[in-house]
Design an enzyme around this catalytic site. Structure first.
Site, PDB file in Angstrom:
ATOM      1  N   TYR A 281      34.392  35.201  37.735  1.00  0.00           N
ATOM      2  CA  TYR A 281      33.348  34.407  38.387  1.00  0.00           C
ATOM      3  C   TYR A 281      32.109  34.153  37.537  1.00  0.00           C
ATOM      4  CZ  TYR A 281      35.825  35.210  42.799  1.00  0.00           C
ATOM      5  OH  TYR A 281      36.773  35.234  43.799  1.00  0.00           O
TER       6      TYR A 281
ATOM      7  N   GLN B 231      40.592  38.632  55.180  1.00  0.00           N
ATOM      8  CA  GLN B 231      39.485  37.674  55.144  1.00  0.00           C
ATOM      9  C   GLN B 231      39.747  36.416  55.959  1.00  0.00           C
ATOM     10  OE1 GLN B 231      39.124  38.185  50.587  1.00  0.00           O
ATOM     11  NE2 GLN B 231      37.055  37.694  51.229  1.00  0.00           N
TER      12      GLN B 231
ATOM     13  N   ASN C 155      40.928  37.466  37.796  1.00  0.00           N
ATOM     14  CA  ASN C 155      39.868  37.044  38.716  1.00  0.00           C
ATOM     15  C   ASN C 155      38.557  37.041  37.948  1.00  0.00           C
ATOM     16  OD1 ASN C 155      41.788  37.045  40.706  1.00  0.00           O
ATOM     17  ND2 ASN C 155      40.758  38.507  42.048  1.00  0.00           N
TER      18      ASN C 155
ATOM     19  N   GLU D 289      33.544  37.603  54.097  1.00  0.00           N
ATOM     20  CA  GLU D 289      33.218  38.013  52.725  1.00  0.00           C
ATOM     21  C   GLU D 289      32.879  39.508  52.667  1.00  0.00           C
ATOM     22  OE1 GLU D 289      32.958  37.967  48.792  1.00  0.00           O
ATOM     23  OE2 GLU D 289      33.902  36.443  50.014  1.00  0.00           O
ATOM     24  N   TRP D 290      33.812  40.333  53.202  1.00  0.00           N
ATOM     25  CA  TRP D 290      33.724  41.789  53.133  1.00  0.00           C
ATOM     26  C   TRP D 290      32.372  42.311  53.621  1.00  0.00           C
ATOM     27  CZ3 TRP D 290      38.544  43.067  52.923  1.00  0.00           C
ATOM     28  CH2 TRP D 290      39.447  42.269  52.218  1.00  0.00           C
TER      29      TRP D 290
ATOM     30  N   ASN E  39      45.182  43.550  44.153  1.00  0.00           N
ATOM     31  CA  ASN E  39      44.039  42.721  43.831  1.00  0.00           C
ATOM     32  C   ASN E  39      42.865  43.606  43.433  1.00  0.00           C
ATOM     33  OD1 ASN E  39      42.413  40.089  44.043  1.00  0.00           O
ATOM     34  ND2 ASN E  39      41.215  41.532  45.274  1.00  0.00           N
ATOM     35  N   GLU E  40      42.366  43.423  42.224  1.00  0.00           N
ATOM     36  CA  GLU E  40      41.129  44.060  41.775  1.00  0.00           C
ATOM     37  C   GLU E  40      41.044  45.560  42.066  1.00  0.00           C
ATOM     38  OE1 GLU E  40      38.302  40.094  42.068  1.00  0.00           O
ATOM     39  OE2 GLU E  40      37.865  41.775  43.405  1.00  0.00           O
TER      40      GLU E  40
ATOM     41  N   TRP F 256      38.937  30.241  44.378  1.00  0.00           N
ATOM     42  CA  TRP F 256      38.485  31.025  45.531  1.00  0.00           C
ATOM     43  C   TRP F 256      37.313  30.277  46.157  1.00  0.00           C
ATOM     44  CZ3 TRP F 256      40.664  35.106  47.882  1.00  0.00           C
ATOM     45  CH2 TRP F 256      39.937  35.663  48.940  1.00  0.00           C
TER      46      TRP F 256
ATOM     47  N   GLU G 154      41.689  33.990  40.877  1.00  0.00           N
ATOM     48  CA  GLU G 154      40.458  33.685  41.632  1.00  0.00           C
ATOM     49  C   GLU G 154      39.401  33.176  40.672  1.00  0.00           C
ATOM     50  OE1 GLU G 154      38.685  36.776  44.092  1.00  0.00           O
ATOM     51  OE2 GLU G 154      40.651  37.383  44.859  1.00  0.00           O
TER      52      GLU G 154
ATOM     53  N   ARG H 203      47.855  31.189  46.684  1.00  0.00           N
ATOM     54  CA  ARG H 203      47.877  32.652  46.600  1.00  0.00           C
ATOM     55  C   ARG H 203      47.311  33.217  47.896  1.00  0.00           C
ATOM     56  NH1 ARG H 203      43.521  36.588  44.213  1.00  0.00           N
ATOM     57  NH2 ARG H 203      44.629  38.562  44.477  1.00  0.00           N
TER      58      ARG H 203
ATOM     59  N   HIS I 149      45.591  43.502  49.114  1.00  0.00           N
ATOM     60  CA  HIS I 149      44.245  43.028  48.796  1.00  0.00           C
ATOM     61  C   HIS I 149      43.260  43.892  49.602  1.00  0.00           C
ATOM     62  CE1 HIS I 149      41.859  39.332  47.351  1.00  0.00           C
ATOM     63  NE2 HIS I 149      40.964  40.118  47.922  1.00  0.00           N
TER      64      HIS I 149
END
Length: 476
Positions: A308, A17, A306, A434-435, A165-166, A427, A377, A74, A120
């Protein structure tokens, strides 16, 4: 309401990213380089080939972290920079290792504690082409173990390690919906290959085995001398029943968290998958052999969180389709009474709900025995932010309020509820790739002007972060 005096706070990013420099110093291709090249996969047709150019701007990024007052950072390593072809018999690229060794040295010299994520999402493309990447139970965990060992040996000064990650995103978005690399799905309009009813559960299992192997290597070979800690980072939203009077909605709200988080956390803390998942998925959910249980159970020194947003959850009809991964339920921004979970953002999946953060910290702590938690995050996009110009784009009051409210909710979870939260990484340090949403969605506390040489400018939220934490961290 306070956090302990040794509480770490800072920011998070990920290699694909922010780094750019995808052709530089011997880096090999990743599944994301390949995925981005397929027309229609990325909203604005972009990729991570330049991104924030952080590979070439480590000094600038460290100076920024220091200016903002961060005590930790991180970031993730690009496996394909270190072993360009990825495999345990493939050559190691010394230039890739040297880059990260120097970066860690420079961070420590600046008084910033590194938290390193080994993977990630950017799996070396060669492994995907060679044996199916994450789908291969025999090969992938061994290759990941080897990569982890190479890195642990090269960077003994890092004391905080995250394996993956995730894994939910790698499994579901990569192998069920096909929104993320490698884009496999049962939807033949999107991909000629994939089986959404089976592949995500196989991938999740293989990621757990690879995690377990890397943790064993660290504990057996490195932890005694390096004295560090290692865990995994899991993502999940908090949930509220759509109708709190309907026991089926109450049950569904809990089941949603089990399908998102406990899918990985239950094996790590209890050595088995959640009963709700076994009940719905049957033999599509792999079984752990006794050897695998030994490897995976107890493999977290800390819980990486993580988080949100939150959702209202309504129960399903008891007949979920084979590709269902939510747990026979639906999520809603409004509940039965018309209460809204939180305001809209640029991200369709994200509405701020700080109470949900406190709720999930408690949910996790109660279920898993109050483990040490690092929030790896947390953050928000802002509706229409990318349409703004300077200086308006720097006035991200909405993001500042998000951080203020979420950090205060976390402080209450610690001081009033007894949750053991040790650190927090927002984050993100800067706007980045952003992917699948490309560069249209911004999450940074720092504005990156992609049209003008990746120039960085602090937004309002960046300048307020230290103030937010100074108000809640105990003075020694």
């Amino acid at each position: 309401m306070s956090l302990p005096s040794d509480f770490h706070w800072g920011f998070a990013t990920a290699a694909y990213q922010v780094e750019g420099a995808t052709q530089q110093d011997g880096r090999g291709p990743t599944i994301w380089d390949t995925f981005c090249a397929i027309p229609g996969k990325i909203a604005d047709g972009t990729d991570g080939s330049v991104a924030c150019d952080s590979y070439n701007r480590t000094d600038e990024d460290i100076a920024l972290l220091k200016r903002l007052g961060a005590t930790c950072y991180r970031f993730s390593l690009s496996w394909a920079r270190i072993i360009p072809l990825g495999g345990r018999n493939d050559p190691v690229n010394q230039a890739g290792i040297d880059h990260y060794v120097k970066f860690v040295d420079d961070l420590l010299e600046a008084g910033i504690e590194p938290f390193i994520t080994l993977l990630h999402w950017d799996v070396p493309d060669a492994l995907d082409k060679r044996y199916g990447g994450l789908l291969n139970k025999e090969e992938f965990p061994l290759d990941f173990e080897n990569y982890a060992r190479v890195v642990f040996k090269a960077i003994p000064k890092c004391k905080n390690w995250i394996t993956f990650n995730e894994p939910w995103c790698s499994s579901i978005l990569g192998y069920s919906t096909g929104f993320f690399a490698p884009g496999r799905t049962s939807n033949r309009e999107k991909s000629p290959v994939g089986d959404s009813s089976r592949e995500p559960w196989i991938v999740g299992h293989n990621l757990l085995l690879a995690h377990g192997r890397a943790v064993k290597v660290y504990r057996d070979e490195f932890k005694p001398t390096d004295k560090g800690q290692i865990g995994i980072t899991l993502n999940g939203d908090y949930t509220y029943p759509w109708d709190p009077e309907d026991p089926r909605d109450v049950e569904a709200a809990n089941r949603k968290i089990e399908f998102a988080i406990s899918w990985f956390a239950d094996p790590i803390y209890f050595g088995k998958y959640p009963d709700s998942m076994r009940k719905q998925l049957g033999d599509r959910l792999p079984e752990f052999t006794p050897e695998e249980v030994d490897l995976v159970k107890g493999s977290n020194d800390f819980y990486g969180m993580n988080h949100y947003t939150a959702d209202y959850v309504k129960h399903g009809d008891g007949n979920p389709p084979p590709e269902d991964f939510l747990g026979d339920l639906s999520t809603h921004p409004y509940n039965k009474n018309g209460d809204c979970i939180g305001p809209e953002t640029q991200s369709f999946w994200l509405r701020p709900n700080p109470e949900g953060f406190r709720g999930l910290l408690n949910w996790l702590s109660k279920r898993y025995g109050y483990p040490p938690i690092y929030v790896t995050e947390n953050g928000t996009s802002i509706k229409g932010e990318n349409d703004l110009k300077e200086p308006e784009i720097l006035e991200d009051v909405f993001r500042y309020e998000y951080f203020r409210d979420y950090v205060n909710a976390m402080a209450k979870a610690v001081s009033e509820d007894g949750c053991n939260v040790r650190g927090y990484m927002a984050w993100s340090l800067m706007d980045n790739f952003e992917w699948a949403e490309g560069y249209e969605t911004r999450f940074g506390v720092t504005y990156v002007n992609y049209a003008d040489g990746q120039q960085r400018k602090e937004k309002y939220s960046a300048k307020k972060m230290k103030e937010i934490f100074d108000a809640v961290i105990k003075k020694e």
